[in-house]
Scaffold this motif. Structure first.
Motif, mmCIF file in Angstrom:
data_model
loop_
_atom_site.group_PDB
_atom_site.id
_atom_site.type_symbol
_atom_site.label_atom_id
_atom_site.label_comp_id
_atom_site.label_asym_id
_atom_site.label_seq_id
_atom_site.Cartn_x
_atom_site.Cartn_y
_atom_site.Cartn_z
ATOM 1 N N UNK A 37 0.837 -1.196 0.000
ATOM 2 C CA UNK A 37 0.000 0.000 0.000
ATOM 3 C C UNK A 37 0.872 1.246 0.000
ATOM 4 N N UNK A 38 0.358 2.300 -0.634
ATOM 5 C CA UNK A 38 1.073 3.576 -0.679
ATOM 6 C C UNK A 38 0.071 4.707 -0.843
ATOM 7 N N UNK A 39 0.515 5.905 -0.553
ATOM 8 C CA UNK A 39 -0.354 7.083 -0.651
ATOM 9 C C UNK A 39 0.111 7.997 -1.767
ATOM 10 N N UNK A 40 -0.861 8.656 -2.404
ATOM 11 C CA UNK A 40 -0.546 9.674 -3.408
ATOM 12 C C UNK A 40 -1.321 10.937 -3.048
ATOM 13 N N UNK A 41 -0.802 12.056 -3.493
ATOM 14 C CA UNK A 41 -1.486 13.330 -3.324
ATOM 15 C C UNK A 41 -1.672 13.930 -4.710
ATOM 16 N N UNK A 42 -2.889 14.292 -5.002
ATOM 17 C CA UNK A 42 -3.200 14.853 -6.316
ATOM 18 C C UNK A 42 -3.641 16.299 -6.169
ATOM 19 N N UNK A 43 -3.081 17.152 -7.003
ATOM 20 C CA UNK A 43 -3.485 18.560 -7.025
ATOM 21 C C UNK A 43 -3.726 18.970 -8.475
ATOM 22 N N UNK A 44 -4.609 19.937 -8.647
ATOM 23 C CA UNK A 44 -4.861 20.463 -9.986
ATOM 24 C C UNK A 44 -3.720 21.412 -10.327
ATOM 25 N N UNK A 45 -3.138 21.228 -11.491
ATOM 26 C CA UNK A 45 -2.023 22.098 -11.864
ATOM 27 C C UNK A 45 -2.556 23.424 -12.382
ATOM 28 N N UNK A 46 -1.809 24.461 -12.124
ATOM 29 C CA UNK A 46 -2.157 25.799 -12.582
ATOM 30 C C UNK A 46 -0.887 26.407 -13.149
ATOM 31 N N UNK A 47 -0.947 26.816 -14.410
ATOM 32 C CA UNK A 47 0.225 27.402 -15.046
ATOM 33 C C UNK A 47 -0.039 28.866 -15.380
ATOM 34 N N UNK A 48 1.046 29.619 -15.430
ATOM 35 C CA UNK A 48 0.987 31.056 -15.683
ATOM 36 C C UNK A 48 1.697 31.347 -16.993
ATOM 37 N N UNK A 49 1.029 32.124 -17.851
ATOM 38 C CA UNK A 49 1.632 32.552 -19.109
ATOM 39 C C UNK A 49 2.158 33.964 -18.890
ATOM 40 N N UNK A 50 3.476 34.107 -18.927
ATOM 41 C CA UNK A 50 4.107 35.405 -18.707
ATOM 42 C C UNK A 50 4.001 36.249 -19.981
ATOM 43 N N UNK A 51 4.265 37.540 -19.857
ATOM 44 C CA UNK A 51 4.188 38.444 -21.019
ATOM 45 C C UNK A 51 5.091 37.993 -22.155
ATOM 46 N N UNK A 52 6.225 37.412 -21.793
ATOM 47 C CA UNK A 52 7.185 36.961 -22.805
ATOM 48 C C UNK A 52 6.735 35.691 -23.522
ATOM 49 N N UNK A 53 5.645 35.071 -23.016
ATOM 50 C CA UNK A 53 5.162 33.835 -23.602
ATOM 51 C C UNK A 53 5.636 32.599 -22.866
ATOM 52 N N UNK A 54 6.565 32.777 -21.944
ATOM 53 C CA UNK A 54 7.078 31.664 -21.147
ATOM 54 C C UNK A 54 5.959 31.157 -20.238
ATOM 55 N N UNK A 55 5.866 29.843 -20.102
ATOM 56 C CA UNK A 55 4.855 29.228 -19.245
ATOM 57 C C UNK A 55 5.560 28.603 -18.057
ATOM 58 N N UNK A 56 5.047 28.913 -16.849
ATOM 59 C CA UNK A 56 5.630 28.336 -15.635
ATOM 60 C C UNK A 56 4.525 27.995 -14.655
ATOM 61 N N UNK A 57 4.848 27.212 -13.653
ATOM 62 C CA UNK A 57 3.873 26.815 -12.638
ATOM 63 C C UNK A 57 3.509 27.995 -11.758
ATOM 64 N N UNK A 58 2.250 28.024 -11.319
ATOM 65 C CA UNK A 58 1.797 29.057 -10.394
ATOM 66 C C UNK A 58 2.553 28.897 -9.083
ATOM 67 N N UNK A 59 2.912 30.028 -8.458
ATOM 68 C CA UNK A 59 3.648 29.986 -7.200
ATOM 69 C C UNK A 59 3.135 31.046 -6.239
ATOM 70 N N UNK A 60 2.607 30.602 -5.102
ATOM 71 C CA UNK A 60 2.199 31.541 -4.054
ATOM 72 C C UNK A 60 3.401 32.326 -3.571
ATOM 73 N N UNK A 61 4.545 31.658 -3.550
ATOM 74 C CA UNK A 61 5.781 32.282 -3.075
ATOM 75 C C UNK A 61 6.105 33.539 -3.884
ATOM 76 N N UNK A 62 5.905 33.484 -5.195
ATOM 77 C CA UNK A 62 6.174 34.653 -6.039
ATOM 78 C C UNK A 62 5.228 35.802 -5.710
ATOM 79 N N UNK A 63 3.976 35.480 -5.408
ATOM 80 C CA UNK A 63 3.011 36.513 -5.023
ATOM 81 C C UNK A 63 3.458 37.167 -3.723
#
Length: 168
Positions: A37-63
């Motif tokens: 037996x093992x455990x998994x944690x599932x979260x919905x991913x959220x990505x951010x499209x920057x002005x330059x077009x670069x896509x990165x993961x959402x980060x509370x830390x950046x806010x």
């Protein structure tokens, strides 16, 4: 889901529970091959499209880091910043989109920041919205004053009015 013990390609979900904050699901699984037996944690991913077009993961830390600069020297605690970041993330996730423009995150920060500290709001908005003159600051101050009058009268106020008055 691969078993972490025998690498079997399948597993059976035995139990599912939502986390306390509702942002993730914890699943207890069992491998049909080895029985472990093992455990998994599932979260919905959220990505951010920057002005330059670069896509990165959402980060509370950046806010928190971005807003912390606007709050420097103000009576705003780290827990206030963490709560603001959580509020912004909830607002952004409520849109139902898995990908969001960086600009929309900035807009989502404005209202909670205004409620938290008006001076920090002015600092953040001036940089975020690119104010270039004293007239921009004066317009925003007038909107904040009008907001106070609405609040004291019990009426609701639309922060989009700030954006409309300060956009040039």
């Amino acid at each position: 889901m691969h078993c972490p013990f025998c690498r079997h390609a399948d597993s059976r979900v035995m139990d599912s529970r939502t986390s306390e904050d509702g942002a993730s699901i914890r699943r207890r699984r069992q491998c049909p091959e080895c029985g472990m037996r093992f455990s998994t944690t599932e979260t919905a991913s959220l990505t951010v499209v920057k002005r330059s077009g670069v896509i990165e993961s959402f980060s509370r830390h950046k806010i928190v880091n971005g807003v912390r600069k606007a709050c420097q020297g103000r009576p705003v605690s780290e827990s206030d910043l963490a709560l603001l970041a959580q509020t912004v993330e909830e607002t952004v996730r409520a849109t139902g989109s898995s990908q969001i423009e960086a600009n929309e995150i900035g807009l989502a920060i404005l209202e909670p920041l205004r409620k938290l500290d008006e001076v920090a709001f002015m600092r953040f908005a001036s940089v975020y919205q690119g104010w270039e003159s004293l007239a921009d600051f004066e317009a925003a101050i007038n909107v904040l004053r009008a907001n106070r009058e609405y609040t004291e009268s019990g009426e609701s106020f639309d922060l989009d009015e700030t954006k409309r008055l300060t956009d040039r």
